[in-house]
Design a protein around this motif. Structure first.
Motif, PDB file in Angstrom:
ATOM      1  N   LEU A 118      11.854 -12.086 -16.286  1.00  0.00           N
ATOM      2  CA  LEU A 118      10.558 -12.550 -16.775  1.00  0.00           C
ATOM      3  C   LEU A 118      10.668 -13.820 -17.607  1.00  0.00           C
ATOM      4  CD1 LEU A 118       8.898  -9.093 -17.507  1.00  0.00           C
ATOM      5  CD2 LEU A 118       8.590 -10.577 -15.510  1.00  0.00           C
ATOM      6  N   LEU A 119      11.747 -13.967 -18.371  1.00  0.00           N
ATOM      7  CA  LEU A 119      11.934 -15.195 -19.144  1.00  0.00           C
ATOM      8  C   LEU A 119      12.035 -16.416 -18.233  1.00  0.00           C
ATOM      9  CD1 LEU A 119      14.442 -14.074 -21.928  1.00  0.00           C
ATOM     10  CD2 LEU A 119      12.069 -14.825 -22.260  1.00  0.00           C
ATOM     11  N   VAL A 120      12.715 -16.231 -17.120  1.00  0.00           N
ATOM     12  CA  VAL A 120      12.921 -17.350 -16.204  1.00  0.00           C
ATOM     13  C   VAL A 120      11.723 -17.539 -15.275  1.00  0.00           C
ATOM     14  CG1 VAL A 120      14.344 -18.129 -14.265  1.00  0.00           C
ATOM     15  CG2 VAL A 120      15.425 -17.231 -16.317  1.00  0.00           C
ATOM     16  N   ALA A 121      11.292 -16.450 -14.632  1.00  0.00           N
ATOM     17  CA  ALA A 121      10.250 -16.571 -13.607  1.00  0.00           C
ATOM     18  C   ALA A 121       8.860 -16.768 -14.204  1.00  0.00           C
ATOM     19  CB  ALA A 121      10.263 -15.338 -12.711  1.00  0.00           C
ATOM     20  N   TRP A 122       8.560 -16.114 -15.300  1.00  0.00           N
ATOM     21  CA  TRP A 122       7.204 -16.208 -15.844  1.00  0.00           C
ATOM     22  C   TRP A 122       7.087 -17.191 -16.992  1.00  0.00           C
ATOM     23  CZ3 TRP A 122       3.569 -11.484 -15.986  1.00  0.00           C
ATOM     24  CH2 TRP A 122       3.397 -11.024 -14.688  1.00  0.00           C
ATOM     25  N   ASP A 123       8.084 -17.173 -17.866  1.00  0.00           N
ATOM     26  CA  ASP A 123       7.999 -18.057 -19.031  1.00  0.00           C
ATOM     27  C   ASP A 123       8.521 -19.454 -18.728  1.00  0.00           C
ATOM     28  OD1 ASP A 123       6.871 -16.028 -20.598  1.00  0.00           O
ATOM     29  OD2 ASP A 123       8.841 -15.218 -21.054  1.00  0.00           O
ATOM     30  N   GLY A 124       9.198 -19.608 -17.584  1.00  0.00           N
ATOM     31  CA  GLY A 124       9.636 -20.925 -17.159  1.00  0.00           C
ATOM     32  C   GLY A 124      10.799 -21.500 -17.956  1.00  0.00           C
ATOM     33  N   LEU A 125      11.581 -20.634 -18.600  1.00  0.00           N
ATOM     34  CA  LEU A 125      12.708 -21.127 -19.392  1.00  0.00           C
ATOM     35  C   LEU A 125      13.892 -21.456 -18.500  1.00  0.00           C
ATOM     36  CD1 LEU A 125      12.665 -18.624 -22.414  1.00  0.00           C
ATOM     37  CD2 LEU A 125      11.526 -20.840 -22.205  1.00  0.00           C
ATOM     38  N   THR A 126      14.694 -22.414 -18.938  1.00  0.00           N
ATOM     39  CA  THR A 126      15.952 -22.694 -18.245  1.00  0.00           C
ATOM     40  C   THR A 126      16.918 -21.563 -18.566  1.00  0.00           C
ATOM     41  OG1 THR A 126      16.953 -23.868 -20.105  1.00  0.00           O
ATOM     42  CG2 THR A 126      15.595 -25.183 -18.562  1.00  0.00           C
ATOM     43  N   LEU A 127      18.025 -21.532 -17.863  1.00  0.00           N
ATOM     44  CA  LEU A 127      19.017 -20.488 -18.128  1.00  0.00           C
ATOM     45  C   LEU A 127      19.516 -20.563 -19.566  1.00  0.00           C
ATOM     46  CD1 LEU A 127      21.070 -20.514 -14.804  1.00  0.00           C
ATOM     47  CD2 LEU A 127      19.312 -18.890 -15.525  1.00  0.00           C
ATOM     48  N   ALA A 128      19.778 -21.772 -20.059  1.00  0.00           N
ATOM     49  CA  ALA A 128      20.267 -21.937 -21.433  1.00  0.00           C
ATOM     50  C   ALA A 128      19.214 -21.492 -22.445  1.00  0.00           C
ATOM     51  CB  ALA A 128      20.681 -23.380 -21.682  1.00  0.00           C
ATOM     52  N   GLU A 129      17.973 -21.866 -22.219  1.00  0.00           N
ATOM     53  CA  GLU A 129      16.905 -21.467 -23.137  1.00  0.00           C
ATOM     54  C   GLU A 129      16.709 -19.959 -23.128  1.00  0.00           C
ATOM     55  OE1 GLU A 129      14.055 -25.451 -22.689  1.00  0.00           O
ATOM     56  OE2 GLU A 129      13.810 -23.752 -21.306  1.00  0.00           O
ATOM     57  N   ALA A 130      16.699 -19.374 -21.941  1.00  0.00           N
ATOM     58  CA  ALA A 130      16.506 -17.931 -21.821  1.00  0.00           C
ATOM     59  C   ALA A 130      17.673 -17.168 -22.448  1.00  0.00           C
ATOM     60  CB  ALA A 130      16.339 -17.546 -20.355  1.00  0.00           C
ATOM     61  N   ALA A 131      18.885 -17.679 -22.285  1.00  0.00           N
ATOM     62  CA  ALA A 131      20.054 -17.032 -22.898  1.00  0.00           C
ATOM     63  C   ALA A 131      19.929 -17.047 -24.415  1.00  0.00           C
ATOM     64  CB  ALA A 131      21.338 -17.725 -22.458  1.00  0.00           C
ATOM     65  N   ALA A 132      19.442 -18.151 -24.958  1.00  0.00           N
ATOM     66  CA  ALA A 132      19.253 -18.240 -26.410  1.00  0.00           C
ATOM     67  C   ALA A 132      18.209 -17.227 -26.881  1.00  0.00           C
ATOM     68  CB  ALA A 132      18.847 -19.655 -26.807  1.00  0.00           C
ATOM     69  N   VAL A 133      17.122 -17.102 -26.137  1.00  0.00           N
ATOM     70  CA  VAL A 133      16.089 -16.118 -26.495  1.00  0.00           C
ATOM     71  C   VAL A 133      16.648 -14.702 -26.413  1.00  0.00           C
ATOM     72  CG1 VAL A 133      13.892 -15.103 -25.755  1.00  0.00           C
ATOM     73  CG2 VAL A 133      14.151 -17.590 -25.833  1.00  0.00           C
ATOM     74  N   ALA A 134      17.432 -14.422 -25.380  1.00  0.00           N
ATOM     75  CA  ALA A 134      18.005 -13.089 -25.188  1.00  0.00           C
ATOM     76  C   ALA A 134      19.163 -12.809 -26.140  1.00  0.00           C
ATOM     77  CB  ALA A 134      18.469 -12.926 -23.742  1.00  0.00           C
ATOM     78  N   GLY A 135      19.656 -13.839 -26.806  1.00  0.00           N
ATOM     79  CA  GLY A 135      20.738 -13.653 -27.764  1.00  0.00           C
ATOM     80  C   GLY A 135      22.089 -13.414 -27.120  1.00  0.00           C
ATOM     81  N   CYS A 136      22.335 -14.090 -26.005  1.00  0.00           N
ATOM     82  CA  CYS A 136      23.620 -13.930 -25.330  1.00  0.00           C
ATOM     83  C   CYS A 136      24.067 -15.287 -24.777  1.00  0.00           C
ATOM     84  CB  CYS A 136      23.522 -12.896 -24.204  1.00  0.00           C
ATOM     85  SG  CYS A 136      22.383 -13.332 -22.878  1.00  0.00           S
ATOM     86  N   SER A 137      25.264 -15.318 -24.239  1.00  0.00           N
ATOM     87  CA  SER A 137      25.769 -16.558 -23.652  1.00  0.00           C
ATOM     88  C   SER A 137      25.061 -16.829 -22.328  1.00  0.00           C
ATOM     89  CB  SER A 137      27.275 -16.443 -23.401  1.00  0.00           C
ATOM     90  OG  SER A 137      27.522 -15.506 -22.362  1.00  0.00           O
ATOM     91  N   VAL A 138      25.132 -18.071 -21.873  1.00  0.00           N
ATOM     92  CA  VAL A 138      24.533 -18.427 -20.587  1.00  0.00           C
ATOM     93  C   VAL A 138      25.196 -17.615 -19.479  1.00  0.00           C
ATOM     94  CG1 VAL A 138      24.164 -20.294 -18.918  1.00  0.00           C
ATOM     95  CG2 VAL A 138      23.852 -20.723 -21.364  1.00  0.00           C
ATOM     96  N   ARG A 139      26.497 -17.439 -19.569  1.00  0.00           N
ATOM     97  CA  ARG A 139      27.211 -16.661 -18.547  1.00  0.00           C
ATOM     98  C   ARG A 139      26.714 -15.215 -18.517  1.00  0.00           C
ATOM     99  NH1 ARG A 139      28.612 -15.675 -13.981  1.00  0.00           N
ATOM    100  NH2 ARG A 139      30.412 -14.382 -13.649  1.00  0.00           N
TER     101      ARG A 139
END
Length: 175
Positions: A118-139
């Motif tokens: 949902l962060l990527v598909a609906w909120d339109g975040l990049t992988l790096a941005e979504a990882a920061a929101v989720a509190g984890c690494s991009v990997r």
């Protein structure tokens, strides 16, 4: 016991074992921490036999976490149902069927996987941005997203030869 450190040393392993039986290893440490935080706040009224009191406190914390989890599940389901936007080419009937298909497929994902989608598909975040929101690494986020996509594809019944469902099409553009 006046000293919380002694109380912790004496009973933390027992509380951790109790918590692990009920919430698993990922959340057991949090339950222990919260249990001893409550004990510290109520240190003036702790009973002589404190272990049963600590276990009851842990049980209440676990119950609160479960209620919160159920509320979170109900909220995402309601939000997705209310905010769903079908592709314009779909009729209202097709859109409703597609929405329900996606809801059922999303329900097969874990909470972190669902959040990743949902962060990527609906909120339109990049992988790096979504990882920061989720509190984890991009990997780690990429792994969550990949697992979520796999669960969604399996639940929807897609394979590599079919046109991806709308939500997955957005996610696949990033991969």
């Amino acid at each position: 016991m006046d000293d919380l450190e002694d109380l912790f040393r004496e009973h933390a392993d027992r509380i951790h074992a109790y918590a692990r039986r009920h919430v698993g290893p990922d959340s057991a440490d949090d339950v222990v921490s919260e249990t001893f935080l409550v004990a510290w706040r109520r240190r003036e009224v702790l009973p002589d036999r404190v272990l049963p009191w600590l276990i009851v406190t842990a049980r209440h914390i676990i119950a609160n976490q479960r209620r919160s989890g159920r509320r979170a599940d109900q909220l995402w389901l309601s939000a997705v149902r209310d905010l769903w936007q079908a592709p314009q080419a779909m009729s209202p009937d097709e859109a409703m069927v597609e929405r329900e298909r996606h809801l059922e497929a999303l329900a097969t994902c874990t909470r972190p996987e669902r959040e990743a989608l949902l962060l990527v598909a609906w909120d339109g975040l990049t992988l790096a941005e979504a990882a920061a929101v989720a509190g984890c690494s991009v990997r780690a986020f990429t792994v969550r997203l990949s697992r979520a996509r796999g669960r969604m594809r399996a639940a929807i019944g897609e394979d590599d030869s079919t046109q991806p469902a709308p939500l997955l099409a957005i996610v696949q553009e990033l991969s």
